[in-house]
Write a protein that holds these residues in place. Structure first.
Motif, PDB file in Angstrom:
ATOM      1  N   TYR A  14      36.602  25.736  43.821  1.00 28.53           N
ATOM      2  CA  TYR A  14      37.584  25.884  42.748  1.00 28.53           C
ATOM      3  C   TYR A  14      38.078  24.539  42.219  1.00 28.53           C
ATOM      4  O   TYR A  14      38.541  24.451  41.087  1.00 28.53           O
ATOM      5  CB  TYR A  14      38.782  26.689  43.243  1.00 28.53           C
ATOM      6  N   ALA A  43      34.411  28.237  37.970  1.00 28.36           N
ATOM      7  CA  ALA A  43      35.195  29.434  37.687  1.00 28.36           C
ATOM      8  C   ALA A  43      36.527  29.120  37.030  1.00 28.36           C
ATOM      9  O   ALA A  43      37.114  29.990  36.388  1.00 28.36           O
ATOM     10  CB  ALA A  43      35.449  30.212  38.985  1.00 28.36           C
ATOM     11  N   THR A  73      28.809  31.981  39.383  1.00 23.23           N
ATOM     12  CA  THR A  73      30.092  32.551  38.985  1.00 23.23           C
ATOM     13  C   THR A  73      30.322  32.449  37.493  1.00 23.23           C
ATOM     14  O   THR A  73      29.866  31.505  36.836  1.00 23.23           O
ATOM     15  CB  THR A  73      31.255  31.851  39.716  1.00 23.23           C
ATOM     16  N   ALA A  76      36.881  32.391  35.072  1.00 24.96           N
ATOM     17  CA  ALA A  76      37.943  33.348  35.381  1.00 24.96           C
ATOM     18  C   ALA A  76      38.817  33.658  34.169  1.00 24.96           C
ATOM     19  O   ALA A  76      39.521  34.666  34.162  1.00 24.96           O
ATOM     20  CB  ALA A  76      38.816  32.808  36.513  1.00 24.96           C
ATOM     21  N   GLU A  99      28.288  36.578  39.510  1.00 23.71           N
ATOM     22  CA  GLU A  99      29.547  37.095  40.035  1.00 23.71           C
ATOM     23  C   GLU A  99      30.561  37.076  38.904  1.00 23.71           C
ATOM     24  O   GLU A  99      30.902  36.013  38.379  1.00 23.71           O
ATOM     25  CB  GLU A  99      30.056  36.259  41.210  1.00 23.71           C
ATOM     26  N   ASN A 101      34.113  37.152  37.348  1.00 23.60           N
ATOM     27  CA  ASN A 101      35.497  36.874  37.717  1.00 23.60           C
ATOM     28  C   ASN A 101      36.442  37.058  36.542  1.00 23.60           C
ATOM     29  O   ASN A 101      37.560  36.547  36.549  1.00 23.60           O
ATOM     30  CB  ASN A 101      35.613  35.456  38.286  1.00 23.60           C
ATOM     31  N   ASP A 102      35.969  37.813  35.544  1.00 18.24           N
ATOM     32  CA  ASP A 102      36.755  38.059  34.343  1.00 18.24           C
ATOM     33  C   ASP A 102      36.220  39.340  33.696  1.00 18.24           C
ATOM     34  O   ASP A 102      35.032  39.659  33.785  1.00 18.24           O
ATOM     35  CB  ASP A 102      36.602  36.874  33.381  1.00 18.24           C
ATOM     36  N   GLY A 117      33.950  39.189  41.724  1.00 13.79           N
ATOM     37  CA  GLY A 117      34.653  38.198  42.523  1.00 13.79           C
ATOM     38  C   GLY A 117      36.101  38.552  42.789  1.00 13.79           C
ATOM     39  O   GLY A 117      36.646  39.521  42.242  1.00 13.79           O
ATOM     40  N   LEU A 119      38.813  37.295  41.775  1.00  6.87           N
ATOM     41  CA  LEU A 119      39.773  37.089  40.704  1.00  6.87           C
ATOM     42  C   LEU A 119      39.894  38.298  39.785  1.00  6.87           C
ATOM     43  O   LEU A 119      40.724  38.312  38.878  1.00  6.87           O
ATOM     44  CB  LEU A 119      39.394  35.845  39.896  1.00  6.87           C
TER      45      LEU A 119
END
Length: 308
Positions: A14, A43, A73, A76, A99, A101-102, A117, A119
């Motif tokens: 991150y 991300a 990823t 996000a 993956e 994440n949004d 993910g 998030l």
């Protein structure tokens, strides 16, 4: 693998690390860490991508040559057309699993196999079923879920692989604004990548000078490091298929070896906890979310009470 023994996975970095540090981190994971699945990419902030882009191909090659499964990823938070194009291009062109994440990535990935993910807010079994019906084969549950919710979601969805966020500063929120830059007298559009100065996050204190949160660019994280060490047997018994480690600025290969020892039953959680404090020193550990209490709390497995 025995389904009662979950595998280890590694989430994306991150933080903003320089490209060579990011590359060398994954090279060591490939060579030394007992991790079966690795998610890489950016991300948090699209502005950081140019730091890692020159190294992505060689990192993937090194990880796959070591027998690791690799996913990429998505961002996000998508706020710009440029970022929307990045996500669309990632979904369209990648030969590796994505993956999400949004929610925008979830829309693009509908109908094709992908993972979800931590998030993305998956707080109940019905949400997990909906995501699975749209192509999700694996879901990393949000780190703030208590064990009762984890157990219920996993039980209600036997055909889905579930992952639990078991180590790392907890990702709590993400914003279109950059508090990290603001804290150092800069603005997001001219941030000068100041977050690079804090490779493990910037601690935020209360007015009473007590550590409270951590800033990571546009992301807000916990000050404490979630460490579900003593809870691993319970997670395994519940049918969790993967245990996620989130990269921190410490020896993550050693962290992975500790978690692997607990899963294999060759080291006690108490021993591992003591060893973990040596690997990631001066960082308070927490497991409160797992026990349905304040997230920053540390609940002793022996007493069931918050340790002072």
């Amino acid at each position: 693998m025995n389904p009662s023994k979950p595998a280890l996975s590694l989430g994306p970095v991150y933080y903003l690390w320089d490209g060579p540090k990011w590359r060398d981190f994954y090279f060591r994971i490939a060579d030394e860490a007992p991790i079966g699945h690795v998610t890489i990419g950016e991300a948090v902030c699209s502005k950081r991508l140019h730091f890692i882009e020159p190294h992505v191909a060689e990192v993937i090659e090194r990880l796959e040559n070591a027998g690791k499964q690799v996913s990429l990823t998505s961002l996000a938070l998508v706020t710009l057309e440029r970022e929307s194009q990045l996500v669309r291009g990632l979904v369209r062109d990648s030969c590796h699993p994505i993956e999400a994440n949004d929610l925008s990535a979830l829309h693009l990935l509908a109908g094709r196999p992908h993972s979800v993910g931590p998030l993305v807010n998956v707080y109940n079994g019905a949400t997990a079923r909906l995501l699975a019906s749209r192509g999700a084969t694996s879901i990393c549950l949000p780190p703030e879920l208590p064990m009762a919710s984890v157990r219920g979601i996993v039980t209600e969805n036997p055909g889905v692989g579930f992952e639990v966020f078991a180590f790392g500063r907890v990702p709590l929120a993400i914003s279109a604004r950059c508090a990290h830059a603001r804290s150092k007298g800069l603005i997001k559009d001219n941030c000068q990548f100041i977050c690079r100065e804090d490779p493990d996050g910037l601690t935020v204190e209360t007015l009473d000078r007590q550590p409270f949160l951590a800033l990571n660019g546009v992301q807000t994280m916990s000050h404490t490091c979630q460490a579900l060490i003593q809870e691993l047997p319970e997670l395994a018994a519940a049918g969790v298929s993967r245990i996620r480690l989130s990269p921190q600025d410490c020896d993550m290969a050693a962290v992975a070896l500790l978690f692997d020892d607990i899963i294999a039953g060759t080291r006690s959680p108490r021993e591992a906890q003591a060893a973990l404090a040596g690997i990631y020193p001066n960082k308070p550990f927490s497991n409160g979310f797992h026990h349905g209490q304040i997230g920053a709390a540390w609940i002793s497995a022996e007493t069931g009470a918050e340790a002072k």
